[in-house]
Scaffold this active site. Structure first.
Site, PDB file in Angstrom:
ATOM      1  N   THR A  44      -4.854 -10.856   8.786  1.00  0.00           N
ATOM      2  CA  THR A  44      -5.731 -11.819   8.115  1.00  0.00           C
ATOM      3  C   THR A  44      -5.183 -12.239   6.747  1.00  0.00           C
ATOM      4  O   THR A  44      -5.683 -13.188   6.151  1.00  0.00           O
ATOM      5  CB  THR A  44      -7.141 -11.237   7.913  1.00  0.00           C
ATOM      6  OG1 THR A  44      -7.052 -10.074   7.070  1.00  0.00           O
ATOM      7  CG2 THR A  44      -7.763 -10.848   9.242  1.00  0.00           C
ATOM      8  N   GLY A  45      -4.170 -11.534   6.260  1.00  0.00           N
ATOM      9  CA  GLY A  45      -3.546 -11.899   4.992  1.00  0.00           C
ATOM     10  C   GLY A  45      -4.282 -11.416   3.765  1.00  0.00           C
ATOM     11  O   GLY A  45      -3.862 -11.705   2.635  1.00  0.00           O
ATOM     12  N   GLY A  46      -5.370 -10.655   3.945  1.00  0.00           N
ATOM     13  CA  GLY A  46      -6.163 -10.217   2.798  1.00  0.00           C
ATOM     14  C   GLY A  46      -5.406  -9.281   1.881  1.00  0.00           C
ATOM     15  O   GLY A  46      -5.386  -9.472   0.655  1.00  0.00           O
ATOM     16  N   ARG A  50      -9.279   0.632   1.014  1.00  0.00           N
ATOM     17  CA  ARG A  50      -9.802  -0.156   2.139  1.00  0.00           C
ATOM     18  C   ARG A  50     -11.218   0.314   2.472  1.00  0.00           C
ATOM     19  O   ARG A  50     -11.451   1.486   2.736  1.00  0.00           O
ATOM     20  CB  ARG A  50      -8.897  -0.006   3.369  1.00  0.00           C
ATOM     21  CG  ARG A  50      -9.289  -0.921   4.505  1.00  0.00           C
ATOM     22  CD  ARG A  50      -8.347  -0.757   5.695  1.00  0.00           C
ATOM     23  NE  ARG A  50      -6.993  -1.202   5.398  1.00  0.00           N
ATOM     24  CZ  ARG A  50      -6.580  -2.461   5.433  1.00  0.00           C
ATOM     25  NH1 ARG A  50      -7.457  -3.411   5.739  1.00  0.00           N
ATOM     26  NH2 ARG A  50      -5.343  -2.791   5.168  1.00  0.00           N
ATOM     27  N   ASP A  94       0.850  -1.193   0.000  1.00  0.00           N
ATOM     28  CA  ASP A  94       0.000   0.000   0.000  1.00  0.00           C
ATOM     29  C   ASP A  94       0.882   1.238   0.000  1.00  0.00           C
ATOM     30  O   ASP A  94       2.102   1.159   0.186  1.00  0.00           O
ATOM     31  CB  ASP A  94      -0.965   0.017   1.191  1.00  0.00           C
ATOM     32  CG  ASP A  94      -0.251  -0.175   2.525  1.00  0.00           C
ATOM     33  OD1 ASP A  94       0.854   0.367   2.699  1.00  0.00           O
ATOM     34  OD2 ASP A  94      -0.795  -0.873   3.396  1.00  0.00           O
ATOM     35  N   LYS A 134      -4.390   0.495  -3.379  1.00  0.00           N
ATOM     36  CA  LYS A 134      -5.569  -0.218  -2.883  1.00  0.00           C
ATOM     37  C   LYS A 134      -6.519   0.764  -2.216  1.00  0.00           C
ATOM     38  O   LYS A 134      -6.166   1.879  -1.857  1.00  0.00           O
ATOM     39  CB  LYS A 134      -5.171  -1.304  -1.876  1.00  0.00           C
ATOM     40  CG  LYS A 134      -4.727  -0.748  -0.524  1.00  0.00           C
ATOM     41  CD  LYS A 134      -4.443  -1.845   0.476  1.00  0.00           C
ATOM     42  CE  LYS A 134      -4.094  -1.236   1.840  1.00  0.00           C
ATOM     43  NZ  LYS A 134      -3.767  -2.247   2.841  1.00  0.00           N
TER      44      LYS A 134
END
EC number: 2.7.6.1
Length: 338
Positions: free
Chosen positions: A250-252, A221, A195, A219
């Site tokens: 969470t690895g997203g 969010r 990001d 990105k």
């Protein structure tokens, strides 16, 4: 290089320090104690420093309240309390505060909170009305408990150091990660920031990898732990992409970034992060075949059920041990990262 694929239990990782570093410490005045959050890391740090962890009783009352008692005299000593604020965050943070208070009341000369992973760091400013700045709140709690100094690794944002009115040493896990990547001799490297906020971290990482080119994932969010990746700024086609972040929760974000890198023609994708928070469904996302390797450190213990074949865990024990030695001996910490 000590690194085990798919394993969370490692010996000390490579970190180049002066050979004469250990053995010079006045053990009569230095004491190391470990909270319950990451005892293995604390034991590795103590081994590097050349001493044993101090004896301490930790237990719970029937209603869940924590109890801590130091089992040796620490009057006039420099005490280092090693405790990352990982899951369960509230319990480990409260345990740290109780340990600090116990040492202060035991007449320790100086109490240093060694917090490899600083919890509640993501709320570091107000982005909407009527919300708390929890990173500042935790700083207040640690200070009011009686800590004289804080040592932390790879804060979510560097500004958190300014929330403290006591000395704060901020160290980085990047030397351990960089040493491992350099040993692999990966071709056509491009360092990728997941990001815009992580550009400074990725740029510094790329500089240490022989001024490797930099790419940025743009990105948006929409909610906490929910991210939508839009596009890549930079050339990644045919290259080995290394995604760099401070933590994987969470690895997203990092999984979506890897998927986009593959679509844009990246030949290989590696993920590097200091803190392996690994909240569900991180393991499913990280082990889905998007990554050649997911490289993290052991600031947070990784349980058996969170292991997967692509996982590589590197130890930061030597780095933390060297930092503790330098603080105790009043020598430079920043020179370790030049």
């Amino acid at each position: 290089m000590n690194a085990h694929r798919g394993s969370a239990v490692l010996s000390s990782a490579t970190f180049k320090v002066q050979p004469s570093a250990t053995g010079l410490i006045d053990n009569h005045r230095l004491r190391l104690f470990s909270g319950s959050a990451n005892v293995q890391l604390s034991q590795e740090v103590a081994r590097y420093v050349g001493m044993d962890l101090g004896p301490m009783i930790r237990k719970r009352f029937a209603d869940g309240e924590l109890y801590v008692q130091i089992q040796e005299s620490i009057r006039g000593c420099d005490v280092y309390l090693i405790q990352p604020c990982c899951q369960p965050v509230n319990d480990h943070l409260m345990e740290l505060l109780i340990m600090v208070d116990a040492c202060r009341r035991a007449s320790a000369r100086q109490v240093t909170a060694v917090v490899p992973y600083y919890g509640y760091a993501r709320a570091d400013r107000k982005t909407a009305g009527r919300e708390s700045i929890t990173a500042k709140l935790v700083a207040n709690l640690i200070t009011e408990a009686g800590a004289n100094r804080v040592l932390a690794m790879d804060l979510h944002s560097a500004q958190i150091q300014g929330y403290f009115d006591i000395p704060f040493d901020h160290v980085y896990g990047s030397p351990v990660l960089l040493d491992y990547l350099a040993s692999k001799q990966l071709p056509d490297l491009v360092v990728v920031s997941p990001d815009v906020g992580g550009v400074a971290r990725a740029r510094a990482f790329a500089k240490k990898l022989g001024d490797a080119p930099l790419a940025i994932i743009d990105k948006r969010r929409h909610a906490h732990n929910v991210a939508e990746v839009l596009n890549i700024i930079g050339d990644v086609k045919g290259k080995t992409a290394v995604l760099v972040d401070d933590m994987i929760d969470t690895g997203g974000t990092i999984a979506e970034g890897a998927r986009l890198l593959r679509e844009e023609g990246a030949r290989q994708v590696y993920a590097c992060a200091t803190h392996a928070v690994f909240s569900p469904p991180a393991i499913e996302r990280l082990s889905s075949g998007l990554f050649e390797e997911v490289i993290v450190t052991n600031t947070i213990p990784i349980p058996e059920n969170n292991r997967f074949p692509q996982l590589v865990v590197l130890s930061v024990a030597n780095l933390l041990g060297e930092t503790i030695w330098r603080i105790h001996e009043d020598t430079s910490v920043s020179s370790m990262f030049r």
